[in-house]
Structures are given as structure tokens and as C-alpha cells.
Write a protein that holds these residues in place. Structure first.
Motif, PDB file in Angstrom:
ATOM      1  N   ASN A 143      35.293  33.132  38.857  1.00  0.00           N
ATOM      2  CA  ASN A 143      36.437  32.439  39.446  1.00  0.00           C
ATOM      3  C   ASN A 143      36.806  33.199  40.720  1.00  0.00           C
ATOM      4  O   ASN A 143      37.389  34.277  40.662  1.00  0.00           O
ATOM      5  N   GLU A 186      42.371  34.064  28.130  1.00  0.00           N
ATOM      6  CA  GLU A 186      42.657  35.051  29.171  1.00  0.00           C
ATOM      7  C   GLU A 186      44.058  35.606  28.964  1.00  0.00           C
ATOM      8  O   GLU A 186      45.036  34.995  29.414  1.00  0.00           O
ATOM      9  N   LEU A 212      34.930  34.636  31.806  1.00  0.00           N
ATOM     10  CA  LEU A 212      35.454  34.077  33.042  1.00  0.00           C
ATOM     11  C   LEU A 212      35.895  35.294  33.862  1.00  0.00           C
ATOM     12  O   LEU A 212      36.800  36.029  33.474  1.00  0.00           O
ATOM     13  N   VAL A 213      35.207  35.497  34.963  1.00  0.00           N
ATOM     14  CA  VAL A 213      35.328  36.749  35.711  1.00  0.00           C
ATOM     15  C   VAL A 213      36.015  36.496  37.047  1.00  0.00           C
ATOM     16  O   VAL A 213      35.572  35.638  37.815  1.00  0.00           O
ATOM     17  N   GLY A 214      37.067  37.238  37.345  1.00  0.00           N
ATOM     18  CA  GLY A 214      37.746  37.093  38.629  1.00  0.00           C
ATOM     19  C   GLY A 214      37.221  38.109  39.627  1.00  0.00           C
ATOM     20  O   GLY A 214      36.153  37.933  40.226  1.00  0.00           O
ATOM     21  N   GLY A 215      37.952  39.200  39.790  1.00  0.00           N
ATOM     22  CA  GLY A 215      37.639  40.219  40.801  1.00  0.00           C
ATOM     23  C   GLY A 215      36.178  40.642  40.856  1.00  0.00           C
ATOM     24  O   GLY A 215      35.586  40.722  41.932  1.00  0.00           O
ATOM     25  N   ALA A 273      45.896  41.097  31.066  1.00  0.00           N
ATOM     26  CA  ALA A 273      44.592  41.703  31.366  1.00  0.00           C
ATOM     27  C   ALA A 273      44.002  41.173  32.668  1.00  0.00           C
ATOM     28  O   ALA A 273      42.965  41.657  33.122  1.00  0.00           O
ATOM     29  N   ILE A 274      44.651  40.182  33.275  1.00  0.00           N
ATOM     30  CA  ILE A 274      44.073  39.563  34.476  1.00  0.00           C
ATOM     31  C   ILE A 274      44.399  40.381  35.719  1.00  0.00           C
ATOM     32  O   ILE A 274      45.574  40.573  36.057  1.00  0.00           O
ATOM     33  N   GLY A 275      43.360  40.864  36.363  1.00  0.00           N
ATOM     34  CA  GLY A 275      43.517  41.591  37.620  1.00  0.00           C
ATOM     35  C   GLY A 275      44.227  42.930  37.461  1.00  0.00           C
ATOM     36  O   GLY A 275      44.610  43.560  38.440  1.00  0.00           O
ATOM     37  N   HIS A 333      44.680  27.610  34.474  1.00  0.00           N
ATOM     38  CA  HIS A 333      44.634  29.061  34.684  1.00  0.00           C
ATOM     39  C   HIS A 333      46.063  29.610  34.717  1.00  0.00           C
ATOM     40  O   HIS A 333      46.967  28.939  35.206  1.00  0.00           O
ATOM     41  N   LYS A 343      38.891  32.474  42.976  1.00  0.00           N
ATOM     42  CA  LYS A 343      40.311  32.338  43.374  1.00  0.00           C
ATOM     43  C   LYS A 343      40.399  32.033  44.878  1.00  0.00           C
ATOM     44  O   LYS A 343      39.515  31.363  45.404  1.00  0.00           O
ATOM     45  N   GLY A 356      39.697  38.475  31.850  1.00  0.00           N
ATOM     46  CA  GLY A 356      40.708  39.502  32.055  1.00  0.00           C
ATOM     47  C   GLY A 356      40.032  40.835  32.248  1.00  0.00           C
ATOM     48  O   GLY A 356      39.644  41.486  31.275  1.00  0.00           O
ATOM     49  N   SER A 357      39.846  41.207  33.545  1.00  0.00           N
ATOM     50  CA  SER A 357      39.244  42.501  33.895  1.00  0.00           C
ATOM     51  C   SER A 357      37.881  42.740  33.257  1.00  0.00           C
ATOM     52  O   SER A 357      37.568  43.860  32.834  1.00  0.00           O
TER      53      SER A 357
HETATM   54  P1  PGA Z   1      40.032  39.239  36.649  1.00  0.00           P
HETATM   55  O1  PGA Z   1      40.473  37.675  36.607  1.00  0.00           O
HETATM   56  O2  PGA Z   1      38.605  39.284  36.154  1.00  0.00           O
HETATM   57  O3  PGA Z   1      40.175  39.638  38.084  1.00  0.00           O
HETATM   58  O4  PGA Z   1      40.955  39.969  35.731  1.00  0.00           O
HETATM   59  C1  PGA Z   1      40.064  36.820  35.585  1.00  0.00           C
HETATM   60  C2  PGA Z   1      40.630  35.436  35.815  1.00  0.00           C
HETATM   61  O5  PGA Z   1      41.758  35.326  36.297  1.00  0.00           O
HETATM   62  O6  PGA Z   1      39.964  34.411  35.534  1.00  0.00           O
END
Ligand code: PGA
Length: 255
Positions: free
Chosen positions: A11, A171, A236-239, A175-177, A97, A13, A216-217
Motif C-alpha cells: 500500500n 491492521e 498488507l505492507v505500507g512503509g 501498529a501502522i507506521g 483503511h 499510500k 502494521g509495521s
Molecule cells: P505500515 O502500514 O506497514 O507502514 O505500518 C501498513 C498499512 O497502513 O497498510
């Protein structure tokens, strides 16, 4: 037993220019040539979808969007419809999200309409749910998940059936970001609860086939312990999806 294929989804973003997006996805495509396990998906911003599609079109990398509106067209300034996403080559769409819920005030009711529309137009929804730290500390995690699932899938509960293919993403908001990952045990407990809820509402077959991603991280060094849990079917991977090295590390489960 149903064999669930692992899915690693990035993701992006609100990040990356067209040039950066094309560079990243070209590296992913070249590095992943000839492999399709786990399945890999990227969800770039709307403005880079077309350019990214051109890079991934003959590869197994799938294309998703990060949001959509529940109507096909009309006076909804700033919005994008599911049909528009299909037209640019998306097969998946992330819905609900926590950033959409918390910053843009999306409600379960709105998300329910989006999930329904996504299925109607032929997009696979990746529905996100998860509790805040405050809710977890108050011992309300399962109540929150139950409420979000019931609200976001209300149309299907009424119909008594869920179309095949839904993907869920657990998520935890805390734990997100943040660099704080849920422990594999905490994540497993939530995933097991979610699968149990789906089984209760929609039956065995749906529950067994349902892919539940953790988000989440997620990093290369924690993916293996998460994936070792029986109810975690991907991430589901953000950063960490914004750099080829870390995203590939996760895809390859390189601890
Ligand atoms: P993150 O985000 O991996 O940066 O914690 C995950 C997400 O928001 O989908």
C-alpha cells in the motif's frame, strides 16, 4: 484442507512520483520474474496507476487501488469509481483503511456500500479492520472487530451470502507506521477470531478459503514469524513497500 495462497500487498499510500513508481515497480517485476508464490500486488496512488500498469501488464504483479466511491458516476467531486479503476487495469481495491476511517471519517456503512459495489463491478475488495490502542487496552479488540465486520459486510449478512474472493486485512491501528508490530500471537488471535466470525455468518467454505492479511509495521525481519501462524495468509505492507529491497525481502520471507 483448503490451500490458501499467500498474498503480499504493498500500500503505497500518498507516495511516489510517476518516475519513482515506474522505477520501483520495474525492479520488482525484474526481480520477481518467473515466480508467482506468494502473489504480489501493489496499490499505487491514482495518478500513477496507468504508468504502473504498463510495467506490470505481462507480469504476475497485480494492480490495486487504495479507495473508491460506491457510485458509478455523478457529482462526487474528488472521487473515483470502481468502473474507473477497472478501466485503468485494477483488479483489487483496498477499502476501509484506518487512515480513511480516522482522517476522512469513513463509516462502516459507507465501507459496506463500497465493498458491495466493488464486487458488483468485478474488483476484489481488500477490506481493512482493526482496533486502536485505546480500544485494545480497554479489552475491546474483539468487540471492535465484530462491529467493523458486521457493519462493513452488512449487505451480505442481509443477503445471507458473501461473494467468493473477499480479502480481509487485520491492521491494528497502533501498529501502522509506528514500528510496533503486533506479536505473531496477538495477530494470530485476531485472525482466528475473524475467521471464526466469517464461519459463523457465511459458513465453513467461505471461512476456510478466506485470505486474511496482517498489516502494521511488517518488515523483512518479522514477516517469517507472522507467516508461520496458521491464520495469517499474507501481509498488507505500507512503509516497507516503498523500497524494492525491503518489499522484496518481505516477499522472499528473508528474515
Ligand atoms: P505500515 O502500514 O506497514 O507502514 O505500518 C501498513 C498499512 O497502513 O497498510
Amino acid at each position: 484442507m483448503t490451500q490458501r495462497i499467500a498474498l503480499i500487498a504493498g500500500n503505497w499510500k500518498m507516495n511516489l512520483s510517476i518516475t519513482e513508481a515506474v522505477a520501483l515497480v520495474s525492479t520488482l517485476r525484474d526481480e520477481l520474474k518467473g515466480t508467482n508464490n506468494p502473489e504480489v500486488l501493489v496499490a499505487p496512488p491514482f495518478t500513477t496507476l496507468t504508468a504502473v500498469r504498463e510495467v506490470v501488464k505481462d507480469s504476475p504483479i497485480m494492480l490495486g487501488a487504495q479507495n473508491m466511491h460506491w457510485e458509478d458516476a455523478g457529482a462526487f467531486t474528488g472521487e473515483i469509481s470502481g468502473r474507473m479503476l477497472l478501466e485503468v487495469g485494477c483488479t483489487h481495491v483496498i477499502l476501509g483503511h484506518s487512515e480513511r476511517r480516522l482522517i476522512f471519517h469513513e463509516t462502516d456503512e459507507m465501507i459496506d456500500k463500497k465493498v458491495k459495489k466493488a464486487f458488483e463491478v468485478g474488483l476484489t475488495p481488500i477490506l481493512c479492520i482493526g482496533e486502536t490502542l485505546e480500544q485494545r487496552e480497554a479489552g475491546k479488540t474483539f468487540d471492535i472487530l465484530r462491529g467493523q465486520l458486521g457493519g462493513c459486510l452488512a449487505s451480505f449478512i442481509t443477503q445471507g451470502a458473501l461473494p467468493k474472493g473477499l480479502i480481509l486485512a487485520y491492521e491494528p491501528v497502533w501498529a501502522i507506521g509506528t514500528g510496533k508490530t503486533a506479536s505473531p500471537e496477538q495477530a494470530q488471535e485476531a485472525h482466528e477470531f475473524v475467521r471464526g466470525w466469517i464461519e459463523q455468518k457465511f459458513g465453513d467454505e467461505q471461512a476456510l478459503g478466506l485470505r486474511i492479511l496482517y498489516g502494521g509495521s511488517v518488515k523483512p525481519d518479522n514477516i517469517s514469524s507472522l507467516m508461520a501462524q496458521p491464520d495469517i495468509d499474507g501481509a498488507l505492507v505500507g512503509g516497507a513497500s516503498l523500497k524494492a529491497e525491503t518489499f522484496l525481502g518481505i516477499i522472499r520471507h528473508e528474515a
